[in-house]
Design an enzyme around this catalytic site. Structure first.
Site, PDB file in Angstrom:
ATOM      1  N   GLU A 122       0.873  -1.176   0.000  1.00 33.58           N
ATOM      2  CA  GLU A 122       0.000   0.000   0.000  1.00 33.58           C
ATOM      3  C   GLU A 122       0.909   1.225   0.000  1.00 33.58           C
ATOM      4  OE1 GLU A 122      -3.078   0.264  -0.471  1.00 33.58           O
ATOM      5  OE2 GLU A 122      -3.602  -1.854  -0.360  1.00 33.58           O
ATOM      6  N   CYS A 154      -3.174   8.916   3.224  1.00 31.37           N
ATOM      7  CA  CYS A 154      -2.730   8.489   1.896  1.00 31.37           C
ATOM      8  C   CYS A 154      -3.821   8.645   0.843  1.00 31.37           C
ATOM      9  CB  CYS A 154      -2.250   7.038   1.941  1.00 31.37           C
ATOM     10  SG  CYS A 154      -3.513   5.857   2.464  1.00 31.37           S
TER      11      CYS A 154
END
Length: 442
Positions: free
Chosen positions: A183, A217
């Site tokens: 990720e 994010c």
């Protein structure tokens, strides 16, 4: 695997270390509760509610040759998995994957970010009171120790962090042919069309960008819009920022601080890109950067070259939705694409003509709250997906199984030597997959 432990300190005591100015917070309690606690609970509850079903062998279609047999997919654990968490959302992005990894039957080594000191301490000291120590271990380490940790052979590695470190993790995993989930975030574009509810757009974009002082994010990383829309959007954003955080965001209990000095200095350098239209104030001692909007930003500027992870929103002018789509497609595929428009055709157009890990139309961040949606990147924004059942599947080896009948050996004789063309025809007919009709897409 769960056991009762002592009562923990409030989340605010864990995530909100005192600042040099004497503030008792660095992340607003509302945002921390929503992101770190609620989303973790959602993962846990979704898993507990559905685990008995997820674990079942999954039957598959059989051909004529295996009609009397049992064919299924068995969900096996990988073994020992390593989960490496980031400093942004340090609880959710560590415990969320942990839930799925243990549910899938793995033992887990978790490595919190060394930047999130309080969370690192929490994991090391408190988790053993709540989980069976036979199923997990916590490693607290810096960069050098983490490098040595990655030299060990794991059966699966789950990493959340920057693309540069992700490449190192993947290279280390390759030494043992270990599968990975990465990720990595990305520069998430947000296209705002000329046809939209301006106030709603300003509120939703500002909330998504300045949530946790921009340190998420999936925050919208930059806005794409026409010059006409930019001139309308700027005063709307200015008004919304004042509504959210008051005339002095620095004094607001609802606006966070930058995680550490290194990140603060990096963000302050990025403020040199373009021209400050809103905000721009900084305080190094308090690690404070005001909610900031930049204009006249060039694609080559530093702020357009790296993930921001801070309370800075660049606006890039484009002439049309087609130019916005070209701008997005000429860059690495992001973790999320956002689009705002009152015209559903515009939203559909951006969805159909771009590629990203996730997509959200007419809002920001909210696709994250659904455990029914897979979450993950594509290309430089990541590899693999999780949340809910997708987490369980990520940490499960999908083992294809066929259990045949010991009898009826005469039916198998056709596949044994000596071979013949006649036998070949019968075996192919019994083992083949037949085309049932025309494909409407071809």
């Amino acid at each position: 695997m769960l056991c009762r432990g002592p009562a923990l300190l409030p989340l605010s005591s864990i995530l909100q270390g005192p600042s040099p100015q004497g503030r008792a917070w660095s992340w607003p309690p509302f945002e921390a509760e929503l992101t770190e606690i609620l989303l973790c609970k959602n993962e846990l509850h979704a898993t507990l509610n559905n685990l008995s079903q997820w674990m079942k062998d999954e039957p598959v279609e059989r051909n004529l040759a295996t009609r009397l047999d049992s064919a299924f997919i068995r969900k096996d654990p990988y073994g020992v998995v390593l989960i490496m968490g980031p400093w942004c959302c340090p609880i959710n992005l560590l415990l969320g994957p942990l839930v799925g990894a243990i549910a899938a039957g793995n033992c887990v080594v978790i490595k919190p970010s060394e930047k999130a000191k309080n969370v690192e301490k929490l994991m090391a000291e408190a988790l053993p009171s709540y989980l069976d120590r036979d199923c997990f271990a916590v490693v607290t380490a810096g960069v050098q120790e983490t490098t040595r940790l990655l030299e060990n052979k794991f059966d699966y590695i789950f990493f959340t962090g920057s693309p540069s470190v992700g490449r190192m993790v993947m290279a280390a995993a390759a030494q043992h042919l270990t599968p990975v989930l990465l990720e990595l975030g990305g520069k998430n574009p947000c296209y705002v069309s000329d046809t939209c509810d301006l106030r709603s757009v300003a509120r939703r974009v500002a909330w998504g960008r300045f949530f946790n002082a921009g340190q998420t994010c999936v925050a919208p990383d930059y806005v794409l819009c026409t010059l006409e829309m930019r001139e309308k959007l700027l005063p709307a954003l200015q008004k919304v920022i004042a509504e959210f955080y008051g005339s002095s965001p620095r004094e607001s209990p609802d606006f966070g601080r930058i995680v550490d000095e290194k990140e603060f200095q990096r963000l302050r350098m990025l403020l040199r890109s373009g021209r400050v239209a809103i905000g721009g104030q900084t305080d190094e001692e308090d690690r404070y950067i005001a909610p900031t909007v930049l204009v006249d930003v060039q694609p080559s500027d530093p702020i357009m070259q790296e993930i921001i992870l801070g309370p800075i929103l660049p606006i890039v002018v484009v002439a049309s939705v087609d130019e916005a789509i070209d701008f997005i497609n000429n860059r690495e595929r992001p973790l999320a694409v956002y689009v705002f428009s009152s015209d559903d055709k515009v939203v559909a157009q951006v969805l159909e003509r771009t590629s990203s890990g996730g997509f959200c139309g007419n809002d920001t961040l909210m696709h994250m709250i659904l455990t029914s949606l897979p979450f993950g990147g594509i290309g430089c924004s990541g590899l693999g997906k999780y949340h809910g059942k997708f987490t369980f599947d990520t940490f499960s080896h999908q083992r294809g199984c066929l259990h045949r009948n010991m009898g009826l050996e005469a039916l198998n004789a056709l596949r044994y030597p000596p071979y013949s063309q006649h036998r070949m025809g019968i075996v192919c007919a019994a083992s083949g997959v037949k085309h049932k009709g025309s494909c409407a897409l071809l």
